[in-house]
Design a protein around this motif. Structure first.
Motif, PDB file in Angstrom:
ATOM      1  N   LEU A 829      38.461  41.479  41.499  1.00  0.00           N
ATOM      2  CA  LEU A 829      39.509  42.070  40.660  1.00  0.00           C
ATOM      3  C   LEU A 829      38.950  42.544  39.322  1.00  0.00           C
ATOM      4  O   LEU A 829      39.432  43.539  38.752  1.00  0.00           O
ATOM      5  CB  LEU A 829      40.623  41.038  40.411  1.00  0.00           C
ATOM      6  N   GLY A 830      37.918  41.872  38.832  1.00  0.00           N
ATOM      7  CA  GLY A 830      37.310  42.298  37.569  1.00  0.00           C
ATOM      8  C   GLY A 830      36.849  43.741  37.653  1.00  0.00           C
ATOM      9  O   GLY A 830      37.057  44.546  36.751  1.00  0.00           O
ATOM     10  N   ARG A 836      40.078  50.800  36.956  1.00  0.00           N
ATOM     11  CA  ARG A 836      41.373  51.390  36.601  1.00  0.00           C
ATOM     12  C   ARG A 836      41.429  51.641  35.103  1.00  0.00           C
ATOM     13  O   ARG A 836      41.918  52.687  34.647  1.00  0.00           O
ATOM     14  CB  ARG A 836      42.524  50.463  37.028  1.00  0.00           C
ATOM     15  N   GLY A 837      40.861  50.682  34.346  1.00  0.00           N
ATOM     16  CA  GLY A 837      40.820  50.887  32.894  1.00  0.00           C
ATOM     17  C   GLY A 837      39.986  52.107  32.554  1.00  0.00           C
ATOM     18  O   GLY A 837      40.347  52.899  31.669  1.00  0.00           O
ATOM     19  N   LYS A 855      41.423  42.708  30.712  1.00  0.00           N
ATOM     20  CA  LYS A 855      41.616  41.872  31.906  1.00  0.00           C
ATOM     21  C   LYS A 855      40.308  41.749  32.688  1.00  0.00           C
ATOM     22  O   LYS A 855      39.950  40.678  33.185  1.00  0.00           O
ATOM     23  CB  LYS A 855      42.690  42.502  32.812  1.00  0.00           C
ATOM     24  N   SER A 856      39.571  42.829  32.735  1.00  0.00           N
ATOM     25  CA  SER A 856      38.293  42.849  33.443  1.00  0.00           C
ATOM     26  C   SER A 856      37.311  41.866  32.810  1.00  0.00           C
ATOM     27  O   SER A 856      36.617  41.132  33.509  1.00  0.00           O
ATOM     28  CB  SER A 856      37.705  44.262  33.424  1.00  0.00           C
ATOM     29  N   VAL A 857      37.293  41.880  31.422  1.00  0.00           N
ATOM     30  CA  VAL A 857      36.368  40.973  30.727  1.00  0.00           C
ATOM     31  C   VAL A 857      36.762  39.522  30.964  1.00  0.00           C
ATOM     32  O   VAL A 857      35.912  38.649  31.154  1.00  0.00           O
ATOM     33  CB  VAL A 857      36.323  41.291  29.225  1.00  0.00           C
ATOM     34  N   ARG A 863      30.797  41.790  32.190  1.00  0.00           N
ATOM     35  CA  ARG A 863      31.082  43.183  31.886  1.00  0.00           C
ATOM     36  C   ARG A 863      31.401  43.402  30.389  1.00  0.00           C
ATOM     37  O   ARG A 863      31.652  44.533  29.975  1.00  0.00           O
ATOM     38  CB  ARG A 863      32.271  43.675  32.717  1.00  0.00           C
ATOM     39  N   LYS A 864      31.422  42.360  29.585  1.00  0.00           N
ATOM     40  CA  LYS A 864      31.826  42.482  28.176  1.00  0.00           C
ATOM     41  C   LYS A 864      30.970  43.481  27.425  1.00  0.00           C
ATOM     42  O   LYS A 864      31.470  44.350  26.708  1.00  0.00           O
ATOM     43  CB  LYS A 864      31.744  41.100  27.491  1.00  0.00           C
ATOM     44  N   THR A 865      29.660  43.378  27.625  1.00  0.00           N
ATOM     45  CA  THR A 865      28.741  44.277  26.920  1.00  0.00           C
ATOM     46  C   THR A 865      28.992  45.713  27.361  1.00  0.00           C
ATOM     47  O   THR A 865      29.041  46.641  26.542  1.00  0.00           O
ATOM     48  CB  THR A 865      27.289  43.895  27.220  1.00  0.00           C
TER      49      THR A 865
END
Length: 880
Positions: A829-830, A836-837, A855-857, A863-865
């Motif tokens: 889902l991440g 989608r974002g 939400k992904s982070v 994926r934050k970076t």
């Protein structure tokens, strides 16, 4: 006067030829008609008186004509000229004129010394013997003699001939008698051909007692076995002198008739002899033999009884009476008579031989052998004794001794077809069929119509699996009306059955049944033939008839059960196999096939129970292990299945089916390495469904990530079956996994076109392959089709289609697909929120983009970076 110029002898003018040499006479002188003086021939006037000689000339001409006148080219010597017509009697090269009549001629006369009659001189002759003048009537012109001299000479010759004839006849009679006596001497010395020669000469010379000569010659012919000629002489003897019919001539004629097998005539002669001599034992004996050969054995026995009555020690009469009893199958009386003959003469080979034959026909083969032993001891070259001893050995199954005796028979008589035939039977009975065939060949060579030899040679060919030659021989036996006619049809039917010609087999079994309506085996094999033709109803009818003959025959229940089995009437099949088991609780085949019936109705527990019972009764029954393993496989108990397939393979290391299904079982417990080994063994053994074996092995390689080998096997499947959609799919998937997406797409397309049963999956995979080739448009089409078909992993499909839309800058559809991906609970889902974002970001919907990226982070710190980097491109107020 006339004179012979050769002999210088003078003759009267009326003489024409010399009596000594036969030369024609020439006139010596001519007389003057006036003075009678001698004149030379041809003078016209007399030298003495000067008279004209014209008349003399005419007379001379007349005389010349009477004694030989040249008329044309012939010398005319004898004949008549009457009224100007000439009549000639040709004698050699000359013609004689004896009378010429002329009106002008002077006539003179002489007296015939035979009849004393007067005759004209020109018509008279002179006898060359007595010299007398003779009239024409009493002169033999051929002999130039008067009839008196001629007849006297003839009488003398006749008397001489008669004397000579009498002398010759006397000499002939003496010679004939000498030949007859010589013949008798030769006969006594048994030199019959010399005797015949002398008796023939006696007959030809007219021996005064021809009947006796013919009799002796007949006896000689009889003793040289020329019976036809003997009979002819005996007939002639009786014809010439009927008294001989009542002597020994009738006996010997009867004996001769007997030897040329004219037994009725022989009996008539012996009957005549017996009427004249009621104590003639030889006549009774030969009449008995004649009756014997006419197969009138009771009359023969009566005559031999009479011989024995007249001569109680006559061993031959006992032999003959014993043989007669044998032929009416009264073996006990036959043996009693042979015993009596042996008592009289312990070296009576004939009696031992026929007593042995009698014992054999009584099936007392051991006693028979003892008698044949004795016969052979008395005559080591008795081929018949060897033959029948061989038959006795054969009848007690002592084939080696039988073969020895038949060998000996053949050694003594190389043309004995029966010896070859029975030696062939002995070889057949010890299963040496090749030697048996050689002997049957020889028997047929000696007798091309030996139907039993054709039958047994056919049987031997059958045993050697040479069914075509067997059929030819059984056909020949049938054509010759073999005494095993019914069996020949049966065996030919069996041979046709063996070459799968069921129609002809059925015809022959049917013919055998027509000939013998109780021929149980014919019903059985006709039923089997119907069964193999898949005509199970007719097969069952034949097995029903067979059961009527023998309700306790386990085999017929078994085979009827097989027919029910093939009809898929498994319940009736189970009933018949159960009945067979009731009749024989150790009948392993019935357990096995009942197990097969239980398997076919999916009652695997009972099937396994029956297969195990089969194995208990026969631990080496490979098929029982195989189908027991198969039943465990169908119950998904693969480990037990593997154990049974392994046992089947131990019993038959070449059983490709056992390898295949053991591989299959390994496959289903994920033991792909063992599965590959078994599938390889099945493939190398030419497993009948190679496509399946290659497919399963290919799939096993696939599961072990050995995609190249997998592709090789899927290629093989497609080569065998170009329409195998599964092989195309799996090969496509293998190409996909080695990143050969183009080939993968081709195979997925083929699978789709062939109607692969899971189209959603194959569309998905083809879409994924296009996706990997960045062909997003085609990818979208296939993902869409997979979604429509409700592919099992819809979340992933929406995700991939969303990405494809994203790559085509169709961000709204990308957002829609990622939304669907999130709603379906995609396992990453991440990533879905991130994409989608990102899509919202591309649509400049920063608020929604921020929510999804945040939400992904939360779901994946990793994926934050990456997200912060993306946000750096957004307005500053939008940063976290």
């Amino acid at each position: 006067m006339k004179k012979c110029q050769k002999c210088n002898i003078e003759y009267n003018d009326n003489i024409m030829f010399c009596a000594e040499c036969g030369s024609k006479l020439i006139a010596a002188t001519v007389k003057c008609i006036s003075c009678n003086a001698d004149l030379s021939p041809g003078m016209k006037f007399c030298g003495s008186c000067g008279s004209s000689q014209e008349k003399n000339s005419k007379k001379s001409s007349a005389q010349q004509n009477s004694q030989g006148v040249n008329l044309g080219d012939k010398n005319v010597i004898s004949g008549d000229i009457i009224s100007g017509k000439e009549d000639y009697n040709i004698r050699g090269n000359a013609t004689f004129v004896t009378n010429i009549t002329s009106k002008d001629e002077q006539k003179s006369f002489v007296m015939c010394h035979v009849c004393h009659g007067r005759t004209e001189i020109i018509n008279s002759f002179q006898c060359k013997v007595c010299g007398g003048d003779v009239c024409e009537e009493h002169f033999n012109i051929d002999a130039l003699k008067c009839t008196e001299c001629h007849n006297a000479e003839l009488a003398e010759k006749k008397k001489k001939k008669e004397t000579e004839k009498l002398a010759k006849e006397k000499l002939k009679k003496e010679e004939a008698l000498q030949h007859l006596n010589n013949g008798k001497e030769f006969y006594v010395k048994k030199e019959y051909f010399q005797a015949i020669d002398n008796f023939t000469k006696a007959i030809d010379l007219g021996y005064e007692n021809l009947a006796e000569a013919h009799k002796w010659r007949g006896l000689s012919y009889k003793n040289t076995s020329y019976y036809d000629k003997a009979i002819a002489d005996f007939n002639k003897t009786i014809e010439l002198d009927p008294k001989y019919e009542y002597e020994d001539t009738s006996y010997w004629r009867g004996y001769s008739y007997y030897n040329i097998k004219e037994y009725n005539k022989a009996i008539d002669d012996f009957k005549n002899v017996i009427e004249l001599d009621p104590k003639n034992k030889d006549a009774y004996n030969h009449r008995g033999n004649s009756y014997f050969n006419m197969k009138d054995f009771n009359k023969a026995i009566d005559d031999f009884n009479k011989v024995i009555e007249l001569d109680p020690k006559n061993q031959f009469a006992y032999d003959n009476r014993g043989n007669s009893y044998y032929n009416i199958k009264d073996y006990s009386n036959a043996i009693e008579n042979f015993n009596k003959a042996i008592d009289i003469e312990p070296k009576d080979k004939f009696a031992y031989y026929w007593r042995g034959i009698s014992y054999q026909d009584k099936k007392d083969y051991n006693k028979a052998i003892l008698d044949f032993n004795k016969a052979i001891e008395l005559d080591p070259k008795d081929k018949f004794a060897y033959f029948w001893r061989g038959m006795s050995y054969k009848n007690i199954n002592d084939y080696n001794n039988a073969i020895y005796d038949f060998n000996k028979t053949i050694e003594l008589n190389p043309k004995d077809k029966f010896a070859y035939y029975n030696r062939g039977l002995s070889y057949k009975n010890v299963k040496d069929y090749n030697k048996a065939i050689l002997d049957f060949n020889k028997a047929i060579q000696l007798n091309p119509k030996y139907e039993s030899a054709y039958y047994m040679r056919g049987f031997s060919y059958y045993k050697l699996d040479n069914y075509n030659k067997a059929i030819l021989d059984f056909t020949k036996a049938i054509d010759l009306d073999c005494n095993e006619f019914t069996k020949a049809h049966f065996q030919r039917g069996f041979s046709y059955y063996k070459i799968d010609n069921y129609n002809k087999a059925i015809l022959d079994f049917t013919k055998a049944i027509e000939l013998d309506p109780k021929y149980k085996d014919a019903f059985h094999w006709r039923g089997i033939s119907y069964q193999d033709k898949k005509d199970y109803n007719n097969a069952i009818l034949d097995f029903n008839r067979e059961i009527e003959f023998d309700p306790k025959d386990k085999f017929v229940y078994f085979w009827r059960g097989i027919s029910y089995q093939y009809k898929k009437d498994y319940n009736n099949a189970i009933l018949d196999f159960t009945k067979a088991i009731e009749l024989d609780s150790k009948y392993e085949f019935a357990y096995f096939w009942r197990g097969m019936s239980y398997k076919n109705i999916n009652d695997y527990n009972k099937a396994i129970e029956d297969f195990n019972k089969t194995i208990e009764l026969d631990p080496k029954y490979k098929n029982a292990y195989y189908w027991c393993g198969f039943s465990y496989k169908n119950m998904k108990d693969y480990n037990k299945a593997i154990l049974d397939f392994t046992k089947a393979i131990e019993l038959d290391p070449k059983d490709e089916y056992a390898y295949y299904w053991r591989g299959f079982s390994y496959y289903y417990i994920d033991n792909y390495n063992e599965a590959i080994l078994d599938f390889t063994k099945a493939i190398n053994s030419d497993y009948n469904d190679l496509a399946k074996a290659y497919y399963k092995r290919g799939y096993s390689y696939y599961m072990l990530d050995n995609y190249n080998k997998a592709i090789f096997d899927f290629n093989k499947v497609i080569e065998i079956n170009p329409k195998d959609e599964y092989a195309y799919y799996q090969r496509g998937h293998s190409f996909y996994l080695i990143d050969d997406y183009k080939k993968a797409i081709l195979d997925f397309t083929k699978a789709i076109n062939l109607g692969y049963n899971n189209l959603a999956k194959v569309y998905y995979m083809r879409g994924y392959s296009s996706y990997m080739l960045d062909d997003y448009k085609k990818a979208i089409l296939d993902f869409t089709k997979a979604i429509e078909l409700n592919y099992e992993n819809l979340a992933k499909t929406y995700s991939l289609r969303g990405y494809s839309f994203y790559m085509l800058a169709d961000y709204k559809k990308a957002v829609s697909d990622y939304t669907k991906t999130i709603d379906l609970g995609y396992n990453d889902l991440g990533y879905a929120y991130y994409m989608r974002g990102y899509s919202y970001y591309k649509l400049e919907d920063f608020r929604q983009s921020k929510i999804d990226l945040k939400k992904s982070v939360q779901l994946d710190e990793k994926r934050k970076t990456e997200i912060n980097s993306l946000l750096s491109e957004m307005p500053k107020w939008f940063k976290f």
